[in-house]
Design a protein around this motif. Structure first.
Motif, mmCIF file in Angstrom:
data_model
loop_
_atom_site.group_PDB
_atom_site.id
_atom_site.type_symbol
_atom_site.label_atom_id
_atom_site.label_comp_id
_atom_site.label_asym_id
_atom_site.label_seq_id
_atom_site.Cartn_x
_atom_site.Cartn_y
_atom_site.Cartn_z
ATOM 1 N N ARG A 1 -12.590 1.567 -5.407
ATOM 2 C CA ARG A 1 -11.794 2.550 -4.660
ATOM 3 C C ARG A 1 -11.587 3.862 -5.427
ATOM 4 O O ARG A 1 -10.966 4.791 -4.905
ATOM 5 C CB ARG A 1 -10.401 1.984 -4.304
ATOM 6 N N GLY B 1 -6.738 -3.664 -3.260
ATOM 7 C CA GLY B 1 -5.731 -3.300 -2.260
ATOM 8 C C GLY B 1 -4.528 -2.607 -2.869
ATOM 9 O O GLY B 1 -3.764 -1.953 -2.167
ATOM 10 N N CYS C 1 -0.604 3.457 -0.591
ATOM 11 C CA CYS C 1 -1.092 2.526 -1.609
ATOM 12 C C CYS C 1 -0.891 3.080 -3.022
ATOM 13 O O CYS C 1 -1.120 4.262 -3.277
ATOM 14 C CB CYS C 1 -2.575 2.272 -1.327
ATOM 15 N N ASN D 1 -6.305 -5.513 -8.307
ATOM 16 C CA ASN D 1 -6.481 -5.793 -6.883
ATOM 17 C C ASN D 1 -6.866 -4.492 -6.178
ATOM 18 O O ASN D 1 -6.103 -3.531 -6.197
ATOM 19 C CB ASN D 1 -5.146 -6.333 -6.338
ATOM 20 N N ARG E 1 -2.175 2.452 -6.883
ATOM 21 C CA ARG E 1 -3.153 1.754 -7.709
ATOM 22 C C ARG E 1 -3.007 2.197 -9.159
ATOM 23 O O ARG E 1 -2.611 3.330 -9.427
ATOM 24 C CB ARG E 1 -4.587 2.057 -7.246
ATOM 25 N N GLU F 1 -7.254 3.266 4.149
ATOM 26 C CA GLU F 1 -6.814 2.125 3.339
ATOM 27 C C GLU F 1 -6.124 2.542 2.037
ATOM 28 O O GLU F 1 -5.526 1.715 1.338
ATOM 29 C CB GLU F 1 -7.997 1.214 3.005
ATOM 30 N N GLN G 1 -0.765 -6.129 -9.530
ATOM 31 C CA GLN G 1 -1.859 -5.695 -8.633
ATOM 32 C C GLN G 1 -2.813 -4.711 -9.305
ATOM 33 O O GLN G 1 -3.476 -3.949 -8.623
ATOM 34 C CB GLN G 1 -1.313 -5.005 -7.356
#
Ligand code: FES
Ligand SMILES: [Fe+2]
Length: 360
Positions: free
Chosen positions: A161, A222, A254, A220, A256, A250, A217
């Motif tokens: 991502r 996501g 979010c 992850n 990250r 997406e 996370q």
């Protein structure tokens, strides 16, 4: 769970000068070490000087636009070539301030006053000593190893991502430097777990409620999820700034993060990216340079203001450095030899294994 297999590094790894000296040669000098952003040296002749693994390194942009890095040492008699932390090289050459040896921006020795009569002297053999450079996502990494390993950051699944944030295009709108009285590994370990989030970061848990579970996370794809309508690192999780233009559905809402061993930590959110560059100063001290990176088009807007996210990240950062400093004091106690990781702390454990591999 096997307790022995989940032990932390021995306490002495966080304070012994001998271990730190080994880290300088085996970790900081042999791995790809982040020294800043390409935009720190935008034009030919611009340079920065950074301390990496006990060595002074000059990073500069050449006539051909390439970024190069050199040991900051004159081959004549060892003078520091660039005594300042940053600047622009006039005349597009590096001139030693001791006896005037002159080097082109690609490191070639081009001027040697009074050496013509020295028998057997070959200019071509006495340029500035360079090191490997790699640019990734706008960050510049150097590697002093004679045969550097390929640059392969261990990003877990999140690598898929990264493109969404178009990091090579982003520039720093704000920079803050922190001095933490803590070993650099404590800073990395703390960044790679969220077990501490419920007790240390109440404000962070308010905007990313999943962090109350202590699950990070970080690997992850996501990521973690903001409260409804949240898109930024602010006390409300909200922002009026445009989101990064390349993010997709997406990526909205979010959070990250990822770690590029040994010294670059990244947080990616829909409207900007935050980078921590760690500068180990000794076994018990680390300088952390924190930058807020935005699209230049966003910064250029008349209404651009990042003070909300600066205030928020500053709050979270100070909470982290305070706890790291407390741990630094604690691990130096005669009562502590080493500790144990829980399942939620699998990333610090992974990082420790990497450290041990590097140190052999
Ligand atoms: S030490 Fe640099 S020219 Fe003499
Ligand atoms: Fe934290």
């Amino acid at each position: 769970m096997d307790l022995a297999a989940n032990s932390t590094l021995p306490a002495r790894y966080y304070y012994e000068p001998e271990i730190y000296a080994k880290e300088e040669t085996r970790i900081f000098q042999r791995n790809w070490f982040c020294v800043g952003r390409g935009s720190d040296v935008p034009n030919a002749g611009d340079y920065i000087v950074r301390r990496v693994g006990g060595e002074s390194v000059v990073v500069l942009r050449g006539e051909d636009g390439a970024v190069r890095a050199f040991f900051n040492v004159c081959p004549h008699r060892g003078n520091r070539l660039c005594p300042n932390e940053q600047g622009h090289l006039k005349g597009r050459s590096v001139i030693c301030g001791y006896h005037g040896w002159t080097f082109a921006l690609d490191g070639r020795l081009v001027g040697t006053p009074k050496m013509a009569s020295t028998e057997g002297f070959d200019r071509n053999a006495h340029g500035m000593r360079g090191m490997a450079v790699h640019e990734w996502q706008g960050f510049v990494f150097v590697n002093m190893d004679e045969k550097p390993a390929p640059f392969t950051p261990n990003l877990g699944n999140i690598g898929s991502r990264l493109h969404a944030y178009n990091m090579g295009h982003l520039v720093a709108a704000h920079r803050k430097s922190y001095d933490a009285k803590a070993n650099w590994k404590l800073v990395v370990e703390n960044f790679t777990e969220c077990f501490h989030c419920p007790s240390v970061h109440p404000e962070l848990c308010d905007i990313i409620p999943g962090f109350r579970s202590g699950i990070i996370q970080q690997e992850n794809p996501g990521g973690a999820v903001y409260v409804e309508g949240g898109n930024s690192m602010t006390f409300t999780a909200r922002t009026n700034r445009p989101l990064i233009s390349t993010i997709e559905k997406e990526d909205e809402g979010c959070f990250r993060s990822t770690t590029v061993y040994p010294n670059l930590l990244l947080v990616m959110v829909p409207d900007h990216v935050e980078s921590y560059t760690l500068w180990p100063r000794g076994p018990k001290e680390t300088t952390i340079v924190f930058e807020w990176l935005f699209e230049p088009e966003t910064i250029a807007r008349a209404d651009f203001d990042c003070s909300d996210t600066v205030a928020f990240a500053d709050t979270v950062n100070r909470q982290d450095w305070t706890i790291c400093e407390q741990v630094q004091e604690g691990v130096q106690s005669r009562a502590y030899q080493s500790g144990f990781y829980s399942a939620q702390e699998h990333l610090p454990r992974k990082f420790n294994q990497w450290v041990l591999e590097q140190l052999g």
